[in-house]
Design a protein around this motif. Sequence first.
Motif, PDB file in Angstrom:
ATOM      1  N   GLU A   1       0.925  -1.843  -0.039  1.00  0.00           N
ATOM      2  CA  GLU A   1      -0.415  -0.302  -0.330  1.00  0.00           C
ATOM      3  C   GLU A   1       1.218   0.743   0.111  1.00  0.00           C
ATOM      4  OE1 GLU A   1      -2.683  -0.130  -0.598  1.00  0.00           O
ATOM      5  OE2 GLU A   1      -3.565  -1.868  -0.167  1.00  0.00           O
ATOM      6  N   SER A   2       0.144   2.344  -0.467  1.00  0.00           N
ATOM      7  CA  SER A   2       1.459   4.187  -0.648  1.00  0.00           C
ATOM      8  C   SER A   2       1.068   3.888   0.948  1.00  0.00           C
ATOM      9  CB  SER A   2       0.249   4.549  -1.732  1.00  0.00           C
ATOM     10  OG  SER A   2      -0.744   5.007  -0.998  1.00  0.00           O
ATOM     11  N   VAL A   3       1.485   5.383   0.696  1.00  0.00           N
ATOM     12  CA  VAL A   3       1.725   5.686   2.484  1.00  0.00           C
ATOM     13  C   VAL A   3       0.608   6.835   2.244  1.00  0.00           C
ATOM     14  CG1 VAL A   3       3.129   8.319   2.848  1.00  0.00           C
ATOM     15  CG2 VAL A   3       4.059   6.527   1.671  1.00  0.00           C
TER      16      VAL A   3
ATOM     17  N   ASP B   1      -8.536  -8.358   0.321  1.00  0.00           N
ATOM     18  CA  ASP B   1      -9.024  -8.135  -1.001  1.00  0.00           C
ATOM     19  C   ASP B   1      -8.976  -6.468  -1.887  1.00  0.00           C
ATOM     20  OD1 ASP B   1     -10.071 -10.683  -0.460  1.00  0.00           O
ATOM     21  OD2 ASP B   1     -12.567 -10.228   0.089  1.00  0.00           O
ATOM     22  N   SER B   2      -9.061  -5.420  -1.581  1.00  0.00           N
ATOM     23  CA  SER B   2      -9.430  -4.488  -1.888  1.00  0.00           C
ATOM     24  C   SER B   2      -8.036  -4.166  -2.659  1.00  0.00           C
ATOM     25  CB  SER B   2      -9.013  -3.089  -0.625  1.00  0.00           C
ATOM     26  OG  SER B   2      -7.689  -3.355  -0.263  1.00  0.00           O
ATOM     27  N   PRO B   3      -7.893  -3.441  -3.975  1.00  0.00           N
ATOM     28  CA  PRO B   3      -6.515  -3.283  -4.955  1.00  0.00           C
ATOM     29  C   PRO B   3      -5.777  -2.666  -3.963  1.00  0.00           C
ATOM     30  CG  PRO B   3      -9.253  -2.253  -6.011  1.00  0.00           C
ATOM     31  CD  PRO B   3      -9.389  -2.832  -4.354  1.00  0.00           C
TER      32      PRO B   3
ATOM     33  N   VAL C   1       2.437  -3.976  -6.933  1.00  0.00           N
ATOM     34  CA  VAL C   1       3.990  -4.234  -7.669  1.00  0.00           C
ATOM     35  C   VAL C   1       4.679  -4.455  -8.961  1.00  0.00           C
ATOM     36  CG1 VAL C   1       5.522  -6.550  -7.803  1.00  0.00           C
ATOM     37  CG2 VAL C   1       3.840  -6.016  -6.249  1.00  0.00           C
ATOM     38  N   ASP C   2       5.422  -3.328  -9.670  1.00  0.00           N
ATOM     39  CA  ASP C   2       5.667  -2.745 -10.891  1.00  0.00           C
ATOM     40  C   ASP C   2       6.616  -3.456 -11.326  1.00  0.00           C
ATOM     41  OD1 ASP C   2       6.843  -1.175  -9.246  1.00  0.00           O
ATOM     42  OD2 ASP C   2       6.187   0.485  -9.993  1.00  0.00           O
ATOM     43  N   ASP C   3       7.262  -5.002 -10.507  1.00  0.00           N
ATOM     44  CA  ASP C   3       8.319  -4.930 -10.746  1.00  0.00           C
ATOM     45  C   ASP C   3       8.764  -5.452 -12.853  1.00  0.00           C
ATOM     46  OD1 ASP C   3       9.049  -4.683  -8.712  1.00  0.00           O
ATOM     47  OD2 ASP C   3       9.045  -6.710  -8.142  1.00  0.00           O
ATOM     48  N   ASP C   4       7.495  -5.537 -13.748  1.00  0.00           N
ATOM     49  CA  ASP C   4       7.921  -6.042 -14.413  1.00  0.00           C
ATOM     50  C   ASP C   4       7.792  -4.501 -15.895  1.00  0.00           C
ATOM     51  OD1 ASP C   4       4.992  -4.708 -14.134  1.00  0.00           O
ATOM     52  OD2 ASP C   4       4.231  -5.752 -15.443  1.00  0.00           O
ATOM     53  N   LYS C   5       7.876  -3.473 -14.886  1.00  0.00           N
ATOM     54  CA  LYS C   5       8.755  -2.369 -15.963  1.00  0.00           C
ATOM     55  C   LYS C   5       9.755  -2.590 -15.687  1.00  0.00           C
ATOM     56  CE  LYS C   5       4.685   0.580 -14.290  1.00  0.00           C
ATOM     57  NZ  LYS C   5       4.498   2.010 -13.616  1.00  0.00           N
TER      58      LYS C   5
END
Length: 602
Positions: free
Chosen positions: A118-120, A330-332, A337-341
């Motif tokens: 989660e973000s800050v 369950d919450s988005p 994770v954006d390790d595919d970038k």
Amino acid sequence: MTEFPKKITDDPYGAAILIRRLINEQGLTYWRRYLLAFVLMAVSAGATALSAYILGEVINKAYVDKDVRGIAILSGVTVLIFILKGVATYGHQVILSKISNAILANNQRRLFAKLMSESVGFFSERHSSEFLARLTAGAASVTQVLNLLINALGRDLLLLIGLVAVMLMQDPYMALLGFAVAPPAMLVLRKLVKRIKGLAHNQFTGTADILEIMQESLQGIRTVKAFTLEQTMRERIDTSIAAVERNANKMARVSNRSSPLMETLGGFAVAAGLMYGGYSVVAMGATPGQFFSFLTAFLMAYEPAKRLARLNIELNSNLIGARKLLEIVDSPSSEPVDDDKPALKLIDARVEFCDVTFAYRPDEPVLNRMSFVAEPGKMTALVGPSGGGKSTVLALLLRLYEVNDGAVLIDGQAICGVSRKSLRQQTAYVGQDVYLFRDTIGANIAFGKIGATQDEIVAAAQAACAHEFIMGFPLGYDTPVGEHGTQLSGGQRQRIAVARALIKNAPIILLDEATAALDSESEKQVQEAIEHLCRNRTTIVIAHRLHTIMHADAILVVEGGEIVERGRHDDLLRRGGRYASFFRLQHREAGPLTLAPISATA
């Protein structure tokens, strides 16, 4: 407009859907172990039912047949039955405990992993005690639900079936008489379920409130003591505890309201059984063993029947906690994770803000089309009044938040197009409020580089001017820092934070008023450590004390989310603008400013 009745599938966390989900997602993972426990429960239930049946045979051998040898044989069989029951009960309880522990640990890992994604901004809207409650009570509730189901099916239902079979074998009519109490009992229990749901929800939130007050009081104990807030904190927590106590008492009354009815109905059923059984022995020629066997089975069936009748209440009470856990899981993810970038590839470490606009809340912009360049290997300082957006610049650089408009570039690469992990690995951050983990000094420095050697830790501490005071402790680098580093002074914590940033050896350095809360002596030591940290690195520093950034390569005055002035220290003083006003205010100068000679490179 016609309102359609609410379907059971409308609520994704409804009781039926939630139970099915828990079984499919978590219970079936351990189906082999559950099957073994179920078999052992069946053995235990069969042994219990068989003991009730044998009692009747013993009575007949004693009072009808006068067969001492038969009594001895049946007594030996009874011993074997109870040994078998004990072994089977031990086996299924241990198996279920191990499954419960595994499910509990797995759900705690899932929740913590989700929180780490989660973000800050996600955490700024909630109190940390809420997650502690979900991590403990919520995860435990999942195991309780599954345990209730398997125990209801494997222990209570099988035992009830076995005992009912004994009752039917001994006297079918008397068995049907005992079943007559079930319908009214189920009707009453059904009405209690809705009340239990609301009370269980209040109990969960009330417990979270207690954790919140406790956590804030202990973490802010210095403020509590300094402002003599002990009584205020006691009153706050007393209020929450009293509310939880009242709710718990209400839940106790509601959940146990069925007991008087069940006991009364059970009493009538037992009395009717005694009268009918006694009459059948006296007047109809039934054997005493048949009567005693039926009566024993009936009395033994009472407890599992009562537990099964209360199953719906127990399930709905525990499903509240399971729901609280799954709502977070369950919450988005707000920071998926954006390790595919692609990874950030640095050449010069040139940082550029291009018309960046950002707001924490709609219609309240913090940055307004801000543009600037932090040149490679140089120090760029952000100064200005509080609330102008300086700290937001660093937060956007670390992608703790995403820009609303514009772009942040590093060596021409938009940071939104690269993985967060690669971006943060290339930056080192030191803030005004240093966070140290409850570990040793050496471990806190090593968090900057996982797997760092002792030589690297010492070298970083030496460069951060921290080695001397660290070695002054009896345990040296193994000295515990306490919660939040409270066993160290502010200057010591700050130098450990600099050492943690140094060991990371990142090409981009972000400093957020790293010396603002320090005294002059500590500031001098930390400033020396920061000079080591920033050497030949692209540095963006937020400064409150302007004398600490007089030698910065570029100074940007940030006000109202915009850069209103930019230049070097001497240039800005000559202009007599906002920077000069800030500088004069800090130095309390009433007369003209004394300017340093302008260098040829300025």
